[in-house]
Design a protein around this motif. Structure first.
Motif, short mmCIF file in Angstrom:
data_model
loop_
_atom_site.label_atom_id
_atom_site.label_comp_id
_atom_site.label_asym_id
_atom_site.label_seq_id
_atom_site.Cartn_x
_atom_site.Cartn_y
_atom_site.Cartn_z
N MET A 166 -11.49 -9.84 -75.11
CA MET A 166 -12.68 -10.18 -74.32
C MET A 166 -12.61 -9.54 -72.94
N TYR A 167 -11.40 -9.09 -72.54
CA TYR A 167 -11.24 -8.41 -71.25
C TYR A 167 -11.22 -6.89 -71.41
N ALA A 168 -11.83 -6.39 -72.50
CA ALA A 168 -11.99 -4.95 -72.63
C ALA A 168 -13.24 -4.49 -71.90
N LEU A 169 -14.38 -5.06 -72.27
CA LEU A 169 -15.65 -4.61 -71.72
C LEU A 169 -16.27 -5.65 -70.77
N ASN A 170 -15.52 -6.74 -70.50
CA ASN A 170 -15.95 -7.75 -69.52
C ASN A 170 -14.81 -7.94 -68.53
N GLY A 171 -15.14 -8.05 -67.27
CA GLY A 171 -14.09 -8.30 -66.28
C GLY A 171 -13.66 -9.76 -66.31
N PRO A 172 -12.38 -10.02 -65.95
CA PRO A 172 -11.94 -11.42 -65.86
C PRO A 172 -12.55 -12.12 -64.65
N HIS A 173 -12.71 -13.45 -64.75
CA HIS A 173 -13.05 -14.27 -63.58
C HIS A 173 -11.72 -14.60 -62.93
N HIS A 174 -11.34 -13.83 -61.93
CA HIS A 174 -9.97 -13.93 -61.39
C HIS A 174 -9.63 -15.32 -60.89
N ALA A 175 -10.65 -16.06 -60.44
CA ALA A 175 -10.39 -17.38 -59.85
C ALA A 175 -9.76 -18.36 -60.84
N ILE A 176 -9.99 -18.18 -62.14
CA ILE A 176 -9.43 -19.16 -63.09
C ILE A 176 -7.92 -19.05 -63.19
N TYR A 177 -7.36 -17.96 -62.68
CA TYR A 177 -5.89 -17.77 -62.76
C TYR A 177 -5.17 -18.25 -61.50
N GLU A 178 -5.94 -18.72 -60.50
CA GLU A 178 -5.29 -19.16 -59.26
C GLU A 178 -4.35 -20.32 -59.55
N GLY A 179 -3.08 -20.18 -59.11
CA GLY A 179 -2.08 -21.23 -59.30
C GLY A 179 -1.50 -21.29 -60.71
N MET A 180 -1.93 -20.38 -61.58
CA MET A 180 -1.40 -20.36 -62.95
C MET A 180 -0.15 -19.46 -63.01
N PRO A 181 0.78 -19.71 -63.92
CA PRO A 181 1.99 -18.88 -64.00
C PRO A 181 1.71 -17.50 -64.60
N PHE A 182 0.51 -17.30 -65.14
CA PHE A 182 0.15 -16.01 -65.74
C PHE A 182 -1.18 -15.58 -65.14
N LYS A 183 -1.48 -14.29 -65.22
CA LYS A 183 -2.74 -13.75 -64.71
C LYS A 183 -3.27 -12.77 -65.75
N SER A 184 -4.50 -12.32 -65.55
CA SER A 184 -4.92 -11.14 -66.30
C SER A 184 -4.37 -9.95 -65.51
N PHE A 185 -4.14 -8.82 -66.16
CA PHE A 185 -3.63 -7.67 -65.38
C PHE A 185 -4.36 -6.39 -65.74
N SER A 186 -4.38 -5.50 -64.73
CA SER A 186 -5.28 -4.35 -64.78
C SER A 186 -4.96 -3.40 -65.95
N ALA A 187 -3.69 -3.17 -66.21
CA ALA A 187 -3.35 -2.22 -67.28
C ALA A 187 -3.82 -2.76 -68.64
N TYR A 188 -3.77 -4.07 -68.79
CA TYR A 188 -4.19 -4.68 -70.06
C TYR A 188 -5.67 -4.39 -70.31
N SER A 189 -6.51 -4.72 -69.32
CA SER A 189 -7.95 -4.47 -69.49
C SER A 189 -8.24 -2.99 -69.75
N THR A 190 -7.50 -2.14 -69.02
CA THR A 190 -7.71 -0.70 -69.16
C THR A 190 -7.42 -0.25 -70.59
N THR A 191 -6.30 -0.73 -71.14
CA THR A 191 -5.95 -0.30 -72.50
C THR A 191 -6.91 -0.88 -73.53
N LYS A 192 -7.39 -2.10 -73.27
CA LYS A 192 -8.27 -2.73 -74.26
C LYS A 192 -9.66 -2.09 -74.26
N ALA A 193 -10.11 -1.59 -73.11
CA ALA A 193 -11.35 -0.80 -73.10
C ALA A 193 -11.11 0.54 -73.79
#
Ligand SMILES: NC(=O)c1ccc[n+]([C@@H]2O[C@H](COP(=O)([O-])OP(=O)(O)OC[C@H]3O[C@@H](n4cnc5c(N)ncnc54)[C@H](O)[C@@H]3O)[C@@H](O)[C@H]2O)c1
Length: 263
Positions: A152-179
């Motif tokens: 879902m993070y291939a052609l849609n950007g993540p809502h970065h705020a949902i990762y605040e304070g979480m031990p994991f995040k979305s990351f740029s290379a992941y989205s890039t490869t999935k697109a």
């Protein structure tokens, strides 16, 4: 009634993960022969322990980022007597894998070139090398299909705020490869069309894997269905794409995300 995947011999990379292991279980139940593969390690061992001894299950160690290993993979499988007619580019460096347990997740400014390149090597170059080997060893010899796994993070950007304070995040290379992997699908669909091979992309949404109540609440608000997916709900669509019923589909991106990408 015939089993949905009778006559299918399905080769899967990264088979020991949350989704891969679900696909293996469901495909075996649907009558497929399953050729699982993964890096050596605890995921591979758990998968093997679950299915070893079943006549329709085989396992091969495979690092999709290793060109020599990928070059030989279909020859090894065929030498053992099976001919894969469905191939899943499922292996990926995901957030958890990239960071390892307990390592703080870097923000974008602190993302290293080595983490970026390692992600591209597995998620994109690995998928390319598997597809190239399929072209060399399978395409044109008998009908076959390739399924590339995006997100879902291939052609849609993540809502970065949902990762605040979480031990994991979305990351740029992941989205890039999935697109990027859907670009490979689109390129190959026309290239293989005259040789009896189809290729599609599946884009899973957020899959529940022990996430905290708070993360489930935050991400659930962004999904029409109001909740994360169970792995079996992604497998339902994956099994369809692997089946003869998907035979007239090629070059498509199938979102299985509870409506995340729909609004
Ligand atoms: N779980 C989700 O929420 C979600 C959402 C969207 C897309 N996806 C995608 O679905 C696929 C499966 O995801 P998952 O949740 O099962 O992930 P996971 O992290 O549980 O599993 C990934 C698997 O890939 C394997 N792998 C990593 N590097 C490899 C390499 N170099 N060679 C071979 N195997 C390697 C790992 O050993 C692991 O078994 C991935 O492509 C992922 O990006 C997952």
């Amino acid at each position: 009634m015939d089993k949905q995947l009778a006559g299918r011999t399905i080769f899967i990379t990264g088979s020991g993960g949350v989704l891969g292991s679900t696909y293996v279980r469901r495909m075996l139940a649907a009558g497929a022969r399953v050729v699982a593969s993964d890096l050596p390690g605890h995921r591979a061992e758990t998968l093997k322990a679950a299915h070893e001894g079943q006549a329709n299950f085989r396992f091969y160690d495979l690092d999709v980022g290793d060109e020599d290993q990928v070059t030989g993979i279909f020859a090894r499988i065929m030498a053992d007597g099976w001919e894969p007619n469905v191939v899943l580019n499922n292996a990926a460096i995901t957030g958890e894998l990239l960071m390892g347990a307990g390592k703080p997740f870097p923000d974008f400014a602190n993302t290293s070139v080595s983490d970026w390149e390692r992600t591209l090597r597995t998620n994109l170059t690995g998928a390319f090398m598997i597809a190239r080997q399929m072209d060399r060893d399978i395409v044109g010899k008998y009908p076959a299909t390739l399924i590339n796994v995006a997100s879902m993070y291939a052609l849609n950007g993540p809502h970065h705020a949902i990762y605040e304070g979480m031990p994991f995040k979305s990351f740029s290379a992941y989205s890039t490869t999935k697109a990027g992997i859907h670009g490979l699908t689109l390129w190959l669909a026309g290239y293989w069309a005259g040789r009896g091979a189809t290729v599609n992309t599946i884009a899973p949404g957020a899959v529940f894997n022990g996430h905290s109540e708070e993360f489930q609440r935050r991400v659930g608000q962004l999904i029409m269905a109001g909740r994360m997916a169970q792995p079996d709900e992604i497998a339902d669509a994956m099994l369809f794409l692997c089946s003869p019923q998907a035979g007239y589909m090629t070059g498509q991106l199938v979102n299985v995300d509870g409506g995340f990408s729909g609004w």
